[in-house]
Write a protein that holds these residues in place. Sequence first.
Motif, PDB file in Angstrom:
ATOM      1  N   ASN A 253       0.828  -1.219   0.000  1.00 30.32           N
ATOM      2  CA  ASN A 253       0.000   0.000   0.000  1.00 30.32           C
ATOM      3  C   ASN A 253       0.859   1.264   0.000  1.00 30.32           C
ATOM      4  OD1 ASN A 253      -2.110  -1.766   0.168  1.00 30.32           O
ATOM      5  ND2 ASN A 253      -2.756  -1.182   2.231  1.00 30.32           N
ATOM      6  N   LEU A 254       1.969   1.228   0.713  1.00 35.46           N
ATOM      7  CA  LEU A 254       2.982   2.291   0.672  1.00 35.46           C
ATOM      8  C   LEU A 254       4.302   1.614   0.358  1.00 35.46           C
ATOM      9  CD1 LEU A 254       3.469   5.298   3.039  1.00 35.46           C
ATOM     10  CD2 LEU A 254       5.411   3.801   2.545  1.00 35.46           C
ATOM     11  N   THR A 255       4.986   2.056  -0.681  1.00 34.41           N
ATOM     12  CA  THR A 255       6.248   1.440  -1.058  1.00 34.41           C
ATOM     13  C   THR A 255       7.425   2.372  -0.800  1.00 34.41           C
ATOM     14  OG1 THR A 255       7.484   0.327  -2.818  1.00 34.41           O
ATOM     15  CG2 THR A 255       6.111   2.193  -3.481  1.00 34.41           C
ATOM     16  N   CYS A 256       8.527   1.761  -0.398  1.00 30.89           N
ATOM     17  CA  CYS A 256       9.820   2.462  -0.352  1.00 30.89           C
ATOM     18  C   CYS A 256      10.765   1.864  -1.396  1.00 30.89           C
ATOM     19  CB  CYS A 256      10.458   2.310   1.025  1.00 30.89           C
ATOM     20  SG  CYS A 256       9.612   3.185   2.347  1.00 30.89           S
ATOM     21  N   GLY A 257      10.225   1.045  -2.304  1.00 32.79           N
ATOM     22  CA  GLY A 257      11.062   0.227  -3.170  1.00 32.79           C
ATOM     23  C   GLY A 257      11.382  -1.064  -2.460  1.00 32.79           C
ATOM     24  N   GLN A 258      11.918  -0.938  -1.256  1.00 34.89           N
ATOM     25  CA  GLN A 258      12.142  -2.048  -0.344  1.00 34.89           C
ATOM     26  C   GLN A 258      12.290  -1.447   1.045  1.00 34.89           C
ATOM     27  OE1 GLN A 258      11.389  -5.168   0.449  1.00 34.89           O
ATOM     28  NE2 GLN A 258      12.500  -5.893  -1.353  1.00 34.89           N
TER      29      GLN A 258
END
Length: 382
Positions: A189-194
């Motif tokens: 739902n919220l991404t930081c890439g990883q």
Amino acid sequence: MSASSRPDARCTASPYLYGREAAAVAQVLESGQYGHSEVTEGFERRVADFLGVPDAVAVASGTAALHTALLAAGVGPGHEVVVPSITWCSTVQAILAVGASPRFADIDPGTLCVTDQLVMDAVGPDTAAVIPVLFGGRPVDLSRIRAELTERNIAVVEDAAHAFGSRNGRRRVGATGDLTCFSFGPVKNLTCGQGGMVIPGTPEEADAIRLIRMVGVVQSQAERANATSYRVDGFGLRYQMSSINAAIGLVQLDDFDTTEHTRRTLWRAYRRALAGLDGVRLVDVDPDQAVPHLCQVRVPNRDKVFADLRARGIGVGVHYPPNHLQPAFAQWRRPLPATEQVAEEILTLPFHQHLTEDDIDHVVTALGQALKTAGGAPCASS
């Protein structure tokens, strides 16, 4: 319209960016501070404010979040951890990583989540923790057994990898007082890439998690730069979140209201479209509480339906094959009738923010055609 002209329906899940993430990453690269830095710490503060909690600790992945949370809860060799079998295998691997053993619990087939009764059915004398998996974004309410778990010194470590932004009553998931673990992988739902995040229940847990994620080193990078030595106070792993990943997360958090609205709107569109389709059971989500992460149905002849839809260019998937039936975890296998029944029926439909309501109608029409081709009786009502 042909499936080939609808590329968004080809993907079960797909990352969604708002367009400013690249500039935020470029700014970090220009700064030269690529690793854990004030950008990471700023992301921690923003997440804590968003959730309404005192603290949040960023780590390298959702798996790292579960691993460090279990360590902070004192779970280790000789302990058992109650966990549902239908979850990504990282949940179980984190249990093994601390030297404990999984004790698989059955699920409510309507939600694919554990209930308080199913948890207590699985709890034994060696149980040190329970990991409720907030499957598809659904909150799991264990409040009725909280006092008993506390009395038995059993920690609750929420696997909320699917549930960032969801609510449990008036509070966001993460604000329940338990250790809560989020994943910020590419399609979350919220991404930081990883990346991942642990919401500690106490200041002591926060300190323990920060020590573990910094390979046991007490001093910060800035403090080490101005000293000739440093102190290692305990076991640790290199689990920090980089500033590059945190920069992406900060942009995503700025636009989370849009994410929340879009995912709920798309899930409701699926619910409307599926309502008239015989033989299909929609796995329950309350979009007024959850920020949906998946859209799943239970269908007869699932494998035939899966193959038919894939041949039509529809990106269906299966989340997830049960862990207690996996070779790596065979020694902890036990009968789980609801899990095993549902595992033969669950099908994940394409669900991501690139979809339109026309795409959803297209998917559901194709599903109806695949069901007619496959034949078979409707799924069980429970």
